[in-house]
Design a protein around this motif. Structure first.
Motif, PDB file in Angstrom:
ATOM      1  N   LYS A 103      -4.235 -11.927  -8.319  1.00 40.69           N
ATOM      2  CA  LYS A 103      -4.748 -12.167  -6.978  1.00 40.69           C
ATOM      3  C   LYS A 103      -5.704 -12.963  -6.531  1.00 40.69           C
ATOM      4  CE  LYS A 103      -3.647  -7.307  -6.095  1.00 40.69           C
ATOM      5  NZ  LYS A 103      -2.531  -7.212  -5.994  1.00 40.69           N
ATOM      6  N   ALA A 118      -3.796 -13.548   4.305  1.00 40.83           N
ATOM      7  CA  ALA A 118      -5.440 -13.154   4.381  1.00 40.83           C
ATOM      8  C   ALA A 118      -6.509 -13.928   4.262  1.00 40.83           C
ATOM      9  CB  ALA A 118      -5.541 -11.708   4.008  1.00 40.83           C
ATOM     10  N   VAL A 141     -10.272  -5.577   3.143  1.00 36.52           N
ATOM     11  CA  VAL A 141      -8.897  -4.390   1.787  1.00 36.52           C
ATOM     12  C   VAL A 141     -10.251  -5.185   1.098  1.00 36.52           C
ATOM     13  CG1 VAL A 141      -7.392  -5.061   1.292  1.00 36.52           C
ATOM     14  CG2 VAL A 141      -7.302  -4.953   3.392  1.00 36.52           C
ATOM     15  N   VAL A 153      -5.641  -1.601  -4.909  1.00 37.26           N
ATOM     16  CA  VAL A 153      -5.661  -1.875  -3.283  1.00 37.26           C
ATOM     17  C   VAL A 153      -6.631  -0.762  -2.420  1.00 37.26           C
ATOM     18  CG1 VAL A 153      -5.283  -3.515  -1.288  1.00 37.26           C
ATOM     19  CG2 VAL A 153      -3.740  -3.718  -3.510  1.00 37.26           C
ATOM     20  N   ILE A 155      -7.816  -0.356   1.470  1.00 36.70           N
ATOM     21  CA  ILE A 155      -8.732  -0.435   2.534  1.00 36.70           C
ATOM     22  C   ILE A 155      -9.258   0.186   2.737  1.00 36.70           C
ATOM     23  CG2 ILE A 155      -7.332  -0.619   4.806  1.00 36.70           C
ATOM     24  CD1 ILE A 155      -4.232  -0.824   3.322  1.00 36.70           C
ATOM     25  N   GLU A 184     -10.836  -8.672   0.768  1.00 33.32           N
ATOM     26  CA  GLU A 184      -9.071 -10.111   1.842  1.00 33.32           C
ATOM     27  C   GLU A 184      -9.914  -9.271   3.151  1.00 33.32           C
ATOM     28  OE1 GLU A 184      -5.609 -10.906  -0.122  1.00 33.32           O
ATOM     29  OE2 GLU A 184      -5.438  -9.279   1.508  1.00 33.32           O
ATOM     30  N   PHE A 186      -8.599  -7.454   6.768  1.00 40.68           N
ATOM     31  CA  PHE A 186      -7.399  -7.081   7.063  1.00 40.68           C
ATOM     32  C   PHE A 186      -5.871  -7.404   7.820  1.00 40.68           C
ATOM     33  CE2 PHE A 186      -5.817  -3.582   9.795  1.00 40.68           C
ATOM     34  CZ  PHE A 186      -4.384  -2.925   8.810  1.00 40.68           C
ATOM     35  N   MET A 187      -5.486  -7.195   7.840  1.00 41.40           N
ATOM     36  CA  MET A 187      -3.661  -7.653   8.449  1.00 41.40           C
ATOM     37  C   MET A 187      -2.791  -6.755   9.373  1.00 41.40           C
ATOM     38  SD  MET A 187      -2.539 -10.851   6.648  1.00 41.40           S
ATOM     39  CE  MET A 187      -1.850  -9.984   4.974  1.00 41.40           C
ATOM     40  N   GLU A 191       5.048  -4.057   8.107  1.00 33.02           N
ATOM     41  CA  GLU A 191       5.303  -4.846   6.658  1.00 33.02           C
ATOM     42  C   GLU A 191       6.346  -5.108   6.060  1.00 33.02           C
ATOM     43  OE1 GLU A 191       2.671  -3.035   4.385  1.00 33.02           O
ATOM     44  OE2 GLU A 191       2.959  -4.245   2.580  1.00 33.02           O
ATOM     45  N   LYS A 213       5.839   3.694   1.186  1.00 33.36           N
ATOM     46  CA  LYS A 213       4.804   3.260   0.595  1.00 33.36           C
ATOM     47  C   LYS A 213       3.914   5.281   0.000  1.00 33.36           C
ATOM     48  CE  LYS A 213       3.430  -0.979  -1.354  1.00 33.36           C
ATOM     49  NZ  LYS A 213       4.021  -1.845  -0.485  1.00 33.36           N
ATOM     50  N   MET A 272       3.258  -9.927   5.696  1.00 35.28           N
ATOM     51  CA  MET A 272       3.303  -8.754   7.046  1.00 35.28           C
ATOM     52  C   MET A 272       3.341  -9.529   8.620  1.00 35.28           C
ATOM     53  SD  MET A 272       1.251  -5.900   8.021  1.00 35.28           S
ATOM     54  CE  MET A 272       0.235  -5.784   6.703  1.00 35.28           C
ATOM     55  N   VAL A 281       1.598 -10.772   2.771  1.00 34.85           N
ATOM     56  CA  VAL A 281       0.512  -9.772   1.709  1.00 34.85           C
ATOM     57  C   VAL A 281       0.265  -9.976   0.608  1.00 34.85           C
ATOM     58  CG1 VAL A 281       0.390  -7.424   1.551  1.00 34.85           C
ATOM     59  CG2 VAL A 281       1.099  -8.190   3.738  1.00 34.85           C
ATOM     60  N   GLU A 282       1.510 -10.366  -0.343  1.00 36.89           N
ATOM     61  CA  GLU A 282       1.655 -10.272  -1.551  1.00 36.89           C
ATOM     62  C   GLU A 282       2.491 -10.587  -2.484  1.00 36.89           C
ATOM     63  OE1 GLU A 282       1.473  -6.733  -4.388  1.00 36.89           O
ATOM     64  OE2 GLU A 282       3.400  -5.895  -3.165  1.00 36.89           O
TER      65      GLU A 282
HETATM   66  P1  AMP Z   1      -1.134  -4.871  -2.752  1.00 44.33           P
HETATM   67  O1  AMP Z   1      -0.806  -4.117  -4.426  1.00 44.33           O
HETATM   68  O2  AMP Z   1      -0.959  -6.378  -2.721  1.00 44.33           O
HETATM   69  O3  AMP Z   1       0.210  -5.261  -2.110  1.00 44.33           O
HETATM   70  O4  AMP Z   1      -1.161  -4.360  -1.627  1.00 44.33           O
HETATM   71  C1  AMP Z   1      -0.544  -3.110  -1.862  1.00 44.33           C
HETATM   72  C2  AMP Z   1      -0.446  -2.514   0.119  1.00 44.33           C
HETATM   73  O5  AMP Z   1      -1.792  -3.397   0.289  1.00 44.33           O
HETATM   74  C3  AMP Z   1       0.829  -3.989   0.726  1.00 44.33           C
HETATM   75  O6  AMP Z   1       1.626  -3.121   0.918  1.00 44.33           O
HETATM   76  C4  AMP Z   1       0.016  -2.780   2.045  1.00 44.33           C
HETATM   77  O7  AMP Z   1       0.347  -1.999   2.843  1.00 44.33           O
HETATM   78  C5  AMP Z   1      -1.511  -3.297   1.751  1.00 44.33           C
HETATM   79  N1  AMP Z   1      -2.543  -4.463   2.106  1.00 44.33           N
HETATM   80  C6  AMP Z   1      -2.418  -5.428   1.116  1.00 44.33           C
HETATM   81  N2  AMP Z   1      -2.945  -5.809   1.505  1.00 44.33           N
HETATM   82  C7  AMP Z   1      -3.210  -5.977   2.878  1.00 44.33           C
HETATM   83  C8  AMP Z   1      -4.866  -6.756   4.363  1.00 44.33           C
HETATM   84  N3  AMP Z   1      -5.316  -8.182   3.594  1.00 44.33           N
HETATM   85  N4  AMP Z   1      -3.936  -6.438   5.040  1.00 44.33           N
HETATM   86  C9  AMP Z   1      -3.312  -5.170   5.248  1.00 44.33           C
HETATM   87  N5  AMP Z   1      -2.937  -4.131   4.644  1.00 44.33           N
HETATM   88  C10 AMP Z   1      -3.297  -4.691   2.873  1.00 44.33           C
END
Ligand code: AMP
Ligand code: GLY
Length: 421
Positions: A103, A118, A141, A153, A155, A184, A186-187, A191, A213, A272, A281-282
């Protein structure tokens, strides 16, 4: 063409199903596969994270093209090993797979590319990470840097929860993946997932999707690998997709090429979306599971041509033939998932179900035992259908769900609720 697909989940069943519809495919082998895949293709027992073993198999079996499904073999460098041996392969190098495997790497690439994402801090010790949380405030996050099977991850609604998550990660709760931590902003927003093929230079969008999810109705309860998905994602309008390409994806691809690690394969951008603007986000360096199942149902046979064009670096002349349709997949899982669950339940009612270009049950975690299909994983079946409208796809998918007798299994009844509302 002799084709080898690596992987053994619902994603790979749908890839195999699409590839087999293409007359270019002479022979298909899937390693390791599952009970559903075994009904349509040869399966081979192979350690798919061992590049040498895969390369040896490719030579012995005269394989012309390898499609890598999951992230683990990519992060282990299996694509590099095959390319070094002169094998045509769909999937990024180990270096390029860092877009999912680290990441912190992804955040640095986004910074260099100017891609909106973010705000963050990257830490190797708990005290500095906690000080950052205290300065930023909650919600915030906390992410383990490395691959953590979708569980790395947290939150955090409060600074205290964030501090606890930081202690957990540095304490080894996610093993080596948590040796470095990203904190990070929070956004908020909605999604959606955007899938593009890349060949090192060119980028070709192949569809959008949204998944669910959380395990429970109304998107509540613990996170899972995904309880269902649908495509297209209405929130990802053409205008937002254009912005995501121009502001996020193309600059990332240019930055990767400039770093000497050109990206080839499918790139899955988790976005996002808020007030018409996308932020990253990723990234994932593979198809989503179960998002792949709805994409494959919509793309069909052309998926093979497109993946081959990516592998052969000729996406500039490739084209997607879009049908103006919708697809949905409903995941049937074993009771208890995403926590501990029982294995071995016998599933009945599958034989009578349609297997057409618009209705298909893909297997995720299934195993044939004494002639019966049994549950062997948390997510077991992906009941998938296509329709002119999303509501039609949903009706067709749930019609099949209702005919499946899976004692000790469950599914969400509200897949697609946001888009259907
Ligand atoms: P990731 O493994 O990075 O996909 O994160 C898993 C889930 O966490 C994402 O699909 C989002 O729903 C949530 N998430 C990750 N990063 C953020 C962020 N900076 N702000 C809000 N939600 C996040
Ligand atoms: N369904 C989410 C993923 O494949 O990462």
């Amino acid at each position: 063409m002799n084709i080898l697909i690596l992987g053994g989940g619902g994603r790979e069943h749908s890839l195999a199903w699409a590839v087999l519809q293409n007359p270019k495919c002479d022979r298909l082998v899937v390693a390791p596969g599952n009970a559903g895949i075994a009904a349509i293709a040869e399966c081979a027992a192979l350690d798919i994270e061992d590049g040498g073993a895969v390369a040896g198999f490719v030579t012995e079996e005269a394989i012309d093209f390898v499609i890598i499904g999951p992230e683990a073999p990519l992060a282990a460098g299996v694509a590099d090993r095959l390319r070094d041996a002169g094998v045509l392969v769909f999937g990024p190098s180990q270096a390029a797979a860092q877009l999912e495997a680290s990441k912190a790497f992804t955040k640095q690439v986004c910074d260099a590319a100017g891609a909106p994402t973010a705000a963050y801090g990257h830490f190797t010790d708990a005290a500095a990470a906690k000080a950052y949380v205290t300065a930023q405030g909650a919600p915030i996050v906390i992410k383990a840097d490395g691959l953590a099977a979708g569980k790395g991850v947290i939150i955090a609604e409060t600074a205290e929860a964030a501090h606890a998550a930081i202690d957990d990660m540095f304490g080894g709760a996610f093993g080596g993946a948590g040796a470095e931590v990203v904190v990070e902003e929070f956004m908020d927003g909605e999604e959606a997932s955007f899938f593009v093929l890349c060949d090192g230079t060119n980028v070709l969008p192949i569809g959008t999707a949204q998944d669910h999810k959380r395990v429970g109705a109304g998107d509540t309860g613990p996170n899972t690998g995904g309880m269902g998905a649908y495509s297209p994602a209405p929130v990802l309008t053409d205008a937002i997709a254009e912005r995501a390409l121009a502001e996020i994806i193309r600059p990332t691809m240019a930055e990767m090429a400039a770093r000497g690690m050109p990206y080839q394969g499918v790139l899955y951008a988790g976005l996002m979306i808020k007030d018409g603007a996308p932020r990253l986000v990723e990234y994932n360096v593979r198809f989503g599971d179960p998002e792949c199942q709805v994409l494959m149902m919509r793309l069909g046979a052309q998926a093979l041509d497109l993946m081959q064009a990516a592998a052969e670096a000729r996406l500039d002349t490739a084209q997607v033939n879009w049908a103006d349709d919708h697809a949905m997949t409903v995941v049937m899982a074993a009771d208890g998932y995403p926590g501990s669950y029982a294995k071995g339940a016998v599933i009945r009612g599958l034989d009578g179900l349609p297997e057409t270009s618009s209705q298909m049950v893909f297997h995720a975690g299934s195993k044939r035992v004494d002639g019966d299909i049994t549950a062997s994983g948390g997510r077991v079946l992906n009941v998938t259908a296509r329709g002119a409208q999303l509501s039609e796809a949903a009706a067709r998918a749930y019609e099949m769900v209702d005919q499946i007798d899976f004692p000790g299994g469950f599914c969400r009844r509200d897949i697609g609720w946001r888009a259907l509302d």
